[in-house]
Design a protein around this motif. Structure first.
Motif, PDB file in Angstrom:
ATOM      1  N   LEU A  44       0.832  -1.213   0.000  1.00  0.00           N
ATOM      2  CA  LEU A  44       0.000   0.000   0.000  1.00  0.00           C
ATOM      3  C   LEU A  44       0.862   1.257   0.000  1.00  0.00           C
ATOM      4  O   LEU A  44       0.547   2.240  -0.670  1.00  0.00           O
ATOM      5  N   GLY A  45       1.952   1.224   0.737  1.00  0.00           N
ATOM      6  CA  GLY A  45       2.881   2.357   0.735  1.00  0.00           C
ATOM      7  C   GLY A  45       3.522   2.561  -0.629  1.00  0.00           C
ATOM      8  O   GLY A  45       3.738   3.695  -1.064  1.00  0.00           O
ATOM      9  N   GLY A  46       3.821   1.458  -1.313  1.00  0.00           N
ATOM     10  CA  GLY A  46       4.388   1.556  -2.660  1.00  0.00           C
ATOM     11  C   GLY A  46       3.412   2.176  -3.639  1.00  0.00           C
ATOM     12  O   GLY A  46       3.786   3.011  -4.469  1.00  0.00           O
ATOM     13  N   ILE A  47       2.138   1.784  -3.533  1.00  0.00           N
ATOM     14  CA  ILE A  47       1.112   2.362  -4.408  1.00  0.00           C
ATOM     15  C   ILE A  47       0.926   3.844  -4.109  1.00  0.00           C
ATOM     16  O   ILE A  47       0.811   4.669  -5.020  1.00  0.00           O
ATOM     17  N   ALA A  48       0.889   4.186  -2.829  1.00  0.00           N
ATOM     18  CA  ALA A  48       0.740   5.600  -2.455  1.00  0.00           C
ATOM     19  C   ALA A  48       1.928   6.411  -2.967  1.00  0.00           C
ATOM     20  O   ALA A  48       1.752   7.527  -3.480  1.00  0.00           O
ATOM     21  N   SER A  49       3.115   5.860  -2.870  1.00  0.00           N
ATOM     22  CA  SER A  49       4.308   6.552  -3.385  1.00  0.00           C
ATOM     23  C   SER A  49       4.239   6.710  -4.893  1.00  0.00           C
ATOM     24  O   SER A  49       4.596   7.758  -5.441  1.00  0.00           O
ATOM     25  N   TYR A  50       3.784   5.657  -5.591  1.00  0.00           N
ATOM     26  CA  TYR A  50       3.666   5.714  -7.044  1.00  0.00           C
ATOM     27  C   TYR A  50       2.725   6.843  -7.467  1.00  0.00           C
ATOM     28  O   TYR A  50       3.057   7.655  -8.329  1.00  0.00           O
ATOM     29  N   TYR A  51       1.542   6.894  -6.859  1.00  0.00           N
ATOM     30  CA  TYR A  51       0.585   7.936  -7.231  1.00  0.00           C
ATOM     31  C   TYR A  51       1.059   9.315  -6.781  1.00  0.00           C
ATOM     32  O   TYR A  51       0.734  10.317  -7.420  1.00  0.00           O
ATOM     33  N   GLY A  52       1.848   9.382  -5.710  1.00  0.00           N
ATOM     34  CA  GLY A  52       2.439  10.659  -5.303  1.00  0.00           C
ATOM     35  C   GLY A  52       3.424  11.165  -6.346  1.00  0.00           C
ATOM     36  O   GLY A  52       3.415  12.340  -6.720  1.00  0.00           O
ATOM     37  N   VAL A  53       4.278  10.277  -6.842  1.00  0.00           N
ATOM     38  CA  VAL A  53       5.227  10.653  -7.901  1.00  0.00           C
ATOM     39  C   VAL A  53       4.472  11.001  -9.173  1.00  0.00           C
ATOM     40  O   VAL A  53       4.820  11.963  -9.870  1.00  0.00           O
ATOM     41  N   LEU A  54       3.435  10.250  -9.484  1.00  0.00           N
ATOM     42  CA  LEU A  54       2.626  10.525 -10.674  1.00  0.00           C
ATOM     43  C   LEU A  54       1.990  11.909 -10.596  1.00  0.00           C
ATOM     44  O   LEU A  54       1.917  12.628 -11.596  1.00  0.00           O
ATOM     45  N   SER A  55       1.567  12.299  -9.398  1.00  0.00           N
ATOM     46  CA  SER A  55       0.956  13.623  -9.252  1.00  0.00           C
ATOM     47  C   SER A  55       1.975  14.745  -9.441  1.00  0.00           C
ATOM     48  O   SER A  55       1.609  15.852  -9.822  1.00  0.00           O
ATOM     49  N   LEU A  56       3.242  14.471  -9.189  1.00  0.00           N
ATOM     50  CA  LEU A  56       4.278  15.475  -9.434  1.00  0.00           C
ATOM     51  C   LEU A  56       4.425  15.773 -10.925  1.00  0.00           C
ATOM     52  O   LEU A  56       4.822  16.868 -11.312  1.00  0.00           O
ATOM     53  N   PHE A  57       4.114  14.790 -11.751  1.00  0.00           N
ATOM     54  CA  PHE A  57       4.218  14.945 -13.208  1.00  0.00           C
ATOM     55  C   PHE A  57       2.859  15.219 -13.842  1.00  0.00           C
ATOM     56  O   PHE A  57       2.671  15.016 -15.033  1.00  0.00           O
ATOM     57  N   ARG A  58       1.922  15.721 -13.057  1.00  0.00           N
ATOM     58  CA  ARG A  58       0.558  15.962 -13.522  1.00  0.00           C
ATOM     59  C   ARG A  58       0.520  16.910 -14.721  1.00  0.00           C
ATOM     60  O   ARG A  58      -0.193  16.667 -15.691  1.00  0.00           O
ATOM     61  N   LYS A  59       1.295  17.988 -14.687  1.00  0.00           N
ATOM     62  CA  LYS A  59       1.260  18.950 -15.792  1.00  0.00           C
ATOM     63  C   LYS A  59       1.794  18.339 -17.080  1.00  0.00           C
ATOM     64  O   LYS A  59       1.245  18.565 -18.153  1.00  0.00           O
ATOM     65  N   ALA A  60       2.850  17.560 -16.985  1.00  0.00           N
ATOM     66  CA  ALA A  60       3.411  16.920 -18.175  1.00  0.00           C
ATOM     67  C   ALA A  60       2.442  15.888 -18.741  1.00  0.00           C
ATOM     68  O   ALA A  60       2.281  15.776 -19.964  1.00  0.00           O
ATOM     69  N   ILE A  61       1.777  15.144 -17.867  1.00  0.00           N
ATOM     70  CA  ILE A  61       0.811  14.148 -18.329  1.00  0.00           C
ATOM     71  C   ILE A  61      -0.390  14.834 -18.946  1.00  0.00           C
ATOM     72  O   ILE A  61      -0.893  14.422 -19.994  1.00  0.00           O
ATOM     73  N   ARG A  62      -0.859  15.913 -18.318  1.00  0.00           N
ATOM     74  CA  ARG A  62      -2.005  16.650 -18.853  1.00  0.00           C
ATOM     75  C   ARG A  62      -1.682  17.250 -20.214  1.00  0.00           C
ATOM     76  O   ARG A  62      -2.536  17.313 -21.098  1.00  0.00           O
ATOM     77  N   ALA A  63      -0.424  17.674 -20.417  1.00  0.00           N
ATOM     78  CA  ALA A  63      -0.029  18.223 -21.715  1.00  0.00           C
ATOM     79  C   ALA A  63       0.040  17.131 -22.778  1.00  0.00           C
ATOM     80  O   ALA A  63      -0.197  17.387 -23.955  1.00  0.00           O
ATOM     81  N   ARG A  64       0.345  15.914 -22.367  1.00  0.00           N
ATOM     82  CA  ARG A  64       0.480  14.796 -23.304  1.00  0.00           C
ATOM     83  C   ARG A  64      -0.875  14.184 -23.682  1.00  0.00           C
ATOM     84  O   ARG A  64      -1.100  13.806 -24.811  1.00  0.00           O
ATOM     85  N   ILE A  65      -1.780  14.075 -22.715  1.00  0.00           N
ATOM     86  CA  ILE A  65      -3.076  13.442 -22.934  1.00  0.00           C
ATOM     87  C   ILE A  65      -4.129  14.531 -23.119  1.00  0.00           C
ATOM     88  O   ILE A  65      -4.316  15.348 -22.233  1.00  0.00           O
ATOM     89  N   SER A  66      -4.783  14.540 -24.269  1.00  0.00           N
ATOM     90  CA  SER A  66      -5.737  15.612 -24.540  1.00  0.00           C
ATOM     91  C   SER A  66      -7.030  15.051 -25.149  1.00  0.00           C
ATOM     92  O   SER A  66      -7.027  14.000 -25.774  1.00  0.00           O
ATOM     93  N   PHE A  67      -8.099  15.797 -24.952  1.00  0.00           N
ATOM     94  CA  PHE A  67      -9.404  15.483 -25.506  1.00  0.00           C
ATOM     95  C   PHE A  67      -9.734  16.498 -26.593  1.00  0.00           C
ATOM     96  O   PHE A  67      -9.241  17.626 -26.575  1.00  0.00           O
ATOM     97  N   THR A  68     -10.610  16.112 -27.508  1.00  0.00           N
ATOM     98  CA  THR A  68     -11.123  17.020 -28.535  1.00  0.00           C
ATOM     99  C   THR A  68     -12.641  16.998 -28.470  1.00  0.00           C
ATOM    100  O   THR A  68     -13.241  15.927 -28.471  1.00  0.00           O
TER     101      THR A  68
END
Length: 136
Positions: free
Chosen positions: A94-118
């Protein structure tokens, strides 16, 4: 960029028992606001269809589900071979998953720029689940 509200209707939305349905309390008729590129002809208040590239959808699934699942299995299998107790394994997983999503949230802007809707006008002029709210 436009902001599109997606309405997620529960199965009991048209049911005569909808006042007592538990899925309404779990987010039955809530809306979610997403950013999308507005195609030509899309105006404020119009019903729209949302689309995304299949590569973006695959990346979303990979980041949201596949990698965390692989992380949990890797953690459990590698730590179990060292003779750790099941309780400690569960806490570390559970700590590993929480850490993974914490790191993922640090890259939120880069992911949001990469994934887009039309947002496009629907072909049949009937879109029940999406509604353009406003443009920025």
């Amino acid at each position: 960029m436009a902001h599109v509200r997606i309405y997620q209707n529960s199965a009991c939305g048209s049911c005569h028992l909808q006042g007592g349905c538990s899925s309404k309390t779990l987010g039955g008729n809530t809306g979610r606001l997403v950013e999308a590129y507005a195609a030509d002809g899309v105006t404020v208040g119009s019903a729209v269809d949302l689309s995304m590239r299949s590569a973006d959808g695959l990346l979303s699934v990979l980041l949201s589900f596949v990698l965390p699942l692989a992380l949990v299995f890797t953690l459990i299998l590698s730590l179990e071979s060292r003779g750790m107790s099941e309780e400690l394994l569960a806490v570390l997983a559970l700590g590993g998953i929480a850490s993974y999503y914490g790191v993922l949230s640090l890259f939120r802007k880069a992911i949001r720029a990469r994934i887009s809707f039309t947002a496009t006008l629907p072909a049949d002029s009937v879109a029940e689940n999406c509604d353009l709210q406003y443009e920025s």
